[in-house]
Write a protein that holds these residues in place. Structure first.
Motif, PDB file in Angstrom:
ATOM      1  N   GLY A 287       0.820  -1.205   0.000  1.00  0.00           N
ATOM      2  CA  GLY A 287       0.000   0.000   0.000  1.00  0.00           C
ATOM      3  C   GLY A 287       0.853   1.253   0.000  1.00  0.00           C
ATOM      4  N   ALA A 288       1.933   1.229   0.793  1.00  0.00           N
ATOM      5  CA  ALA A 288       2.836   2.386   0.844  1.00  0.00           C
ATOM      6  C   ALA A 288       3.539   2.584  -0.495  1.00  0.00           C
ATOM      7  CB  ALA A 288       3.859   2.193   1.966  1.00  0.00           C
ATOM      8  N   LEU A 289       3.865   1.484  -1.153  1.00  0.00           N
ATOM      9  CA  LEU A 289       4.510   1.550  -2.474  1.00  0.00           C
ATOM     10  C   LEU A 289       3.580   2.218  -3.485  1.00  0.00           C
ATOM     11  CD1 LEU A 289       6.753   0.808  -4.513  1.00  0.00           C
ATOM     12  CD2 LEU A 289       5.632  -1.408  -4.786  1.00  0.00           C
TER      13      LEU A 289
ATOM     14  N   PHE B 275      12.468  12.432   6.787  1.00  0.00           N
ATOM     15  CA  PHE B 275      11.165  12.816   7.318  1.00  0.00           C
ATOM     16  C   PHE B 275      11.143  14.266   7.804  1.00  0.00           C
ATOM     17  CE2 PHE B 275      10.629   8.111   8.141  1.00  0.00           C
ATOM     18  CZ  PHE B 275       9.650   7.951   7.176  1.00  0.00           C
ATOM     19  N   LEU B 276      12.317  14.809   8.193  1.00  0.00           N
ATOM     20  CA  LEU B 276      12.371  16.180   8.695  1.00  0.00           C
ATOM     21  C   LEU B 276      12.087  17.189   7.586  1.00  0.00           C
ATOM     22  CD1 LEU B 276      15.476  16.017  11.066  1.00  0.00           C
ATOM     23  CD2 LEU B 276      13.052  16.005  11.690  1.00  0.00           C
ATOM     24  N   THR B 277      12.612  16.923   6.396  1.00  0.00           N
ATOM     25  CA  THR B 277      12.408  17.853   5.267  1.00  0.00           C
ATOM     26  C   THR B 277      11.309  17.396   4.317  1.00  0.00           C
ATOM     27  OG1 THR B 277      14.089  16.718   3.926  1.00  0.00           O
ATOM     28  CG2 THR B 277      14.835  18.534   5.336  1.00  0.00           C
ATOM     29  N   SER B 278      10.760  16.198   4.590  1.00  0.00           N
ATOM     30  CA  SER B 278       9.737  15.605   3.708  1.00  0.00           C
ATOM     31  C   SER B 278      10.268  15.431   2.283  1.00  0.00           C
ATOM     32  CB  SER B 278       8.459  16.452   3.693  1.00  0.00           C
ATOM     33  OG  SER B 278       7.862  16.468   4.965  1.00  0.00           O
ATOM     34  N   LYS B 279      11.526  15.026   2.174  1.00  0.00           N
ATOM     35  CA  LYS B 279      12.160  14.804   0.876  1.00  0.00           C
ATOM     36  C   LYS B 279      12.634  13.362   0.749  1.00  0.00           C
ATOM     37  CE  LYS B 279      12.097  19.122  -0.636  1.00  0.00           C
ATOM     38  NZ  LYS B 279      11.354  19.529  -1.847  1.00  0.00           N
ATOM     39  N   VAL B 280      12.663  12.870  -0.501  1.00  0.00           N
ATOM     40  CA  VAL B 280      13.182  11.536  -0.769  1.00  0.00           C
ATOM     41  C   VAL B 280      13.978  11.581  -2.068  1.00  0.00           C
ATOM     42  CG1 VAL B 280      11.037  10.873  -1.952  1.00  0.00           C
ATOM     43  CG2 VAL B 280      12.611   9.097  -1.138  1.00  0.00           C
TER      44      VAL B 280
ATOM     45  N   HIS C 294       9.304  15.723  -3.228  1.00  0.00           N
ATOM     46  CA  HIS C 294       8.584  16.095  -2.009  1.00  0.00           C
ATOM     47  C   HIS C 294       7.633  14.973  -1.609  1.00  0.00           C
ATOM     48  CE1 HIS C 294       6.224  18.322   0.870  1.00  0.00           C
ATOM     49  NE2 HIS C 294       5.125  18.054   0.192  1.00  0.00           N
ATOM     50  N   MET C 295       7.519  14.736  -0.290  1.00  0.00           N
ATOM     51  CA  MET C 295       6.591  13.733   0.226  1.00  0.00           C
ATOM     52  C   MET C 295       5.430  14.431   0.926  1.00  0.00           C
ATOM     53  SD  MET C 295       9.078  10.722   1.738  1.00  0.00           S
ATOM     54  CE  MET C 295       9.695  11.748   3.089  1.00  0.00           C
ATOM     55  N   PRO C 296       4.223  14.386   0.363  1.00  0.00           N
ATOM     56  CA  PRO C 296       3.058  14.956   1.036  1.00  0.00           C
ATOM     57  C   PRO C 296       2.833  14.261   2.387  1.00  0.00           C
ATOM     58  CG  PRO C 296       2.573  14.533  -1.272  1.00  0.00           C
ATOM     59  CD  PRO C 296       3.890  13.869  -0.980  1.00  0.00           C
ATOM     60  N   PRO C 297       2.121  14.896   3.291  1.00  0.00           N
ATOM     61  CA  PRO C 297       1.888  14.315   4.629  1.00  0.00           C
ATOM     62  C   PRO C 297       1.316  12.904   4.585  1.00  0.00           C
ATOM     63  CG  PRO C 297       1.167  16.588   4.566  1.00  0.00           C
ATOM     64  CD  PRO C 297       1.524  16.245   3.159  1.00  0.00           C
ATOM     65  N   GLU C 298       0.440  12.626   3.621  1.00  0.00           N
ATOM     66  CA  GLU C 298      -0.153  11.291   3.523  1.00  0.00           C
ATOM     67  C   GLU C 298       0.903  10.236   3.229  1.00  0.00           C
ATOM     68  OE1 GLU C 298      -1.133  13.961   2.026  1.00  0.00           O
ATOM     69  OE2 GLU C 298      -3.205  14.352   2.629  1.00  0.00           O
ATOM     70  N   LEU C 299       1.900  10.595   2.411  1.00  0.00           N
ATOM     71  CA  LEU C 299       2.978   9.647   2.099  1.00  0.00           C
ATOM     72  C   LEU C 299       3.903   9.460   3.297  1.00  0.00           C
ATOM     73  CD1 LEU C 299       4.563   7.834   0.236  1.00  0.00           C
ATOM     74  CD2 LEU C 299       5.644   9.860  -0.771  1.00  0.00           C
ATOM     75  N   VAL C 300       4.200  10.542   3.984  1.00  0.00           N
ATOM     76  CA  VAL C 300       5.029  10.451   5.195  1.00  0.00           C
ATOM     77  C   VAL C 300       4.383   9.502   6.198  1.00  0.00           C
ATOM     78  CG1 VAL C 300       5.899  11.719   7.196  1.00  0.00           C
ATOM     79  CG2 VAL C 300       6.059  12.731   4.909  1.00  0.00           C
ATOM     80  N   LYS C 301       3.091   9.628   6.371  1.00  0.00           N
ATOM     81  CA  LYS C 301       2.354   8.763   7.307  1.00  0.00           C
ATOM     82  C   LYS C 301       2.429   7.300   6.868  1.00  0.00           C
ATOM     83  CE  LYS C 301      -2.254   8.137   9.320  1.00  0.00           C
ATOM     84  NZ  LYS C 301      -3.662   8.635   9.324  1.00  0.00           N
ATOM     85  N   ALA C 302       2.282   7.035   5.574  1.00  0.00           N
ATOM     86  CA  ALA C 302       2.325   5.660   5.060  1.00  0.00           C
ATOM     87  C   ALA C 302       3.707   5.045   5.252  1.00  0.00           C
ATOM     88  CB  ALA C 302       1.937   5.640   3.584  1.00  0.00           C
ATOM     89  N   LEU C 303       4.765   5.842   5.065  1.00  0.00           N
ATOM     90  CA  LEU C 303       6.129   5.329   5.231  1.00  0.00           C
ATOM     91  C   LEU C 303       6.467   5.114   6.705  1.00  0.00           C
ATOM     92  CD1 LEU C 303       8.189   7.322   2.572  1.00  0.00           C
ATOM     93  CD2 LEU C 303       7.165   5.060   2.386  1.00  0.00           C
ATOM     94  N   GLN C 304       6.012   6.007   7.551  1.00  0.00           N
ATOM     95  CA  GLN C 304       6.272   5.851   8.991  1.00  0.00           C
ATOM     96  C   GLN C 304       5.590   4.599   9.538  1.00  0.00           C
ATOM     97  OE1 GLN C 304       4.972   9.684  10.457  1.00  0.00           O
ATOM     98  NE2 GLN C 304       7.069  10.498  10.467  1.00  0.00           N
TER      99      GLN C 304
END
Length: 339
Positions: free
Chosen positions: A170-172, A196-201, A215-225
């Protein structure tokens, strides 16, 4: 090399032979001294072209591929072409032979596959050698490609997919949709490249041989965490070795639930299509998604904007947007006979 000048009307022309080949043409000027300087330039060009032909006559495809590799060029599909052409002289590799090779290697494939796997890498290697003045450049027409309308994923579809898949898969899916990454690029992402601090990958774009910070939107950050757990810095984020190991798990989701089947690439397609629909220009979309050419984005994904009423935005502003909705609603009632 013996060249002479002669006059036709007001213009000076030249003629002569080099290595048994006759050359003749205009200098385009009226004064003798200018014509003499032009003739020197013309002779230098003819000598250079002659040397290029001689180099091309001795240059093998294997040797040309070595120069290509040393330059750090993209190596996708290159190895197969090296195996096929081997020690064939570059001067003997013609457009006709390349097309014949494409049909021979991929007898049942589409024109797009033949172009991508055979024509593109072969032409790229030869033309790189040409840029080094080792041979003449190669120009050729590619196989005709039928443009297919791709089905784009939507954020609603991605959310539904995530509900019915394991956390990593799902995260993928979420990652591909919200960054525009290709599946091969996504599965290669390491935890050390996620900030995660800069929301970059960091995404390594294998197809074009470059890297980009997405850039990683908040929804993606949540899925990866949610899948972070006891991660290893150099370990893969999604734990899949390649797209081929993702495929079986991807297909299982659609067998378990009743959602529309979409491919990996539909996520990248949805990334571009959604941004275009939200008014983001093709140049910015190309930059955000790692496309080399904004025109490619427009040609490939621009067809998705088919709603003729989009022209309403030309005169719509926050104060009148609601009135446009009311007008459209009333028109629909009249057309349907309900008013």
């Amino acid at each position: 090399m013996l060249f002479t000048l002669y006059k036709r009307g007001d213009i000076w022309w030249y003629q002569g032979t080099h290595e048994g080949k006759r050359h003749r043409g205009t200098t385009g000027v009226k004064r003798r001294d200018e014509a003499s300087r032009k003739l020197i330039e013309i002779q230098e060009r003819i000598l250079k072209e002659s040397e290029e032909r001689k180099s091309g006559e001795k240059l093998t495809f294997t040797r040309a591929a070595i120069f290509y590799r040393k330059a750090g060029k993209p190596l996708r599909f290159v190895e197969k072409m090296e195996d096929y052409w081997g020690e064939t002289l570059v001067s003997e590799i013609t457009p006709g032979r390349i097309k014949q090779a494409a049909v021979e290697i991929f007898p049942k494939a589409t024109g797009a596959t033949r172009n991508r796997h055979v024509i593109v890498p072969t032409q790229a290697i030869i033309n790189h050698a040409a840029s080094l003045d080792l041979c003449a450049p190669l120009r050729m027409k590619r196989f005709k490609v039928e443009t297919k309308t791709k089905k784009p994923a939507t954020w609603e579809w991605v959310q539904e997919f995530m509900k019915h898949s394991n956390p990593h898969l799902g995260a993928l899916c979420c990652f591909m949709f919200l960054t525009g990454a290709r599946v091969s690029e996504a599965v290669d992402v390491r935890w050390s490249e996620v900030n995660f601090l800069t929301s970059k990958v960091l995404i390594r774009q294998t197809k074009v041989g470059k890297e980009r910070q997405a850039h990683m939107p908040p929804e993606l950050v949540k899925a990866l965490q949610a899948i972070e757990g006891e991660r290893e810095p150099e370990g893969k984020v999604f734990k899949y070795s390649s797209r081929h190991t993702v495929k079986p798990q991807w297909n299982k989701v659609f067998r378990r639930c009743n959602i529309e089947y979409l491919t990996f690439h539909s996520c990248r397609h949805g990334f571009a299509t959604t941004l275009l629909h939200r008014g983001v220009d093709p140049i910015t979309v190309a930059k955000l998604g790692g496309w080399a050419d904004a025109q490619l984005v427009f040609n490939t994904y621009g067809h998705a904007m088919r709603d003729e009423t989009l022209t309403n935005v030309l005169v719509t502003n926050p104060d009148t947007a609601e009135s446009h909705k009311v007008v459209k609603l009333n028109v629909n009632k009249v057309v349907s006979g309900k008013e």
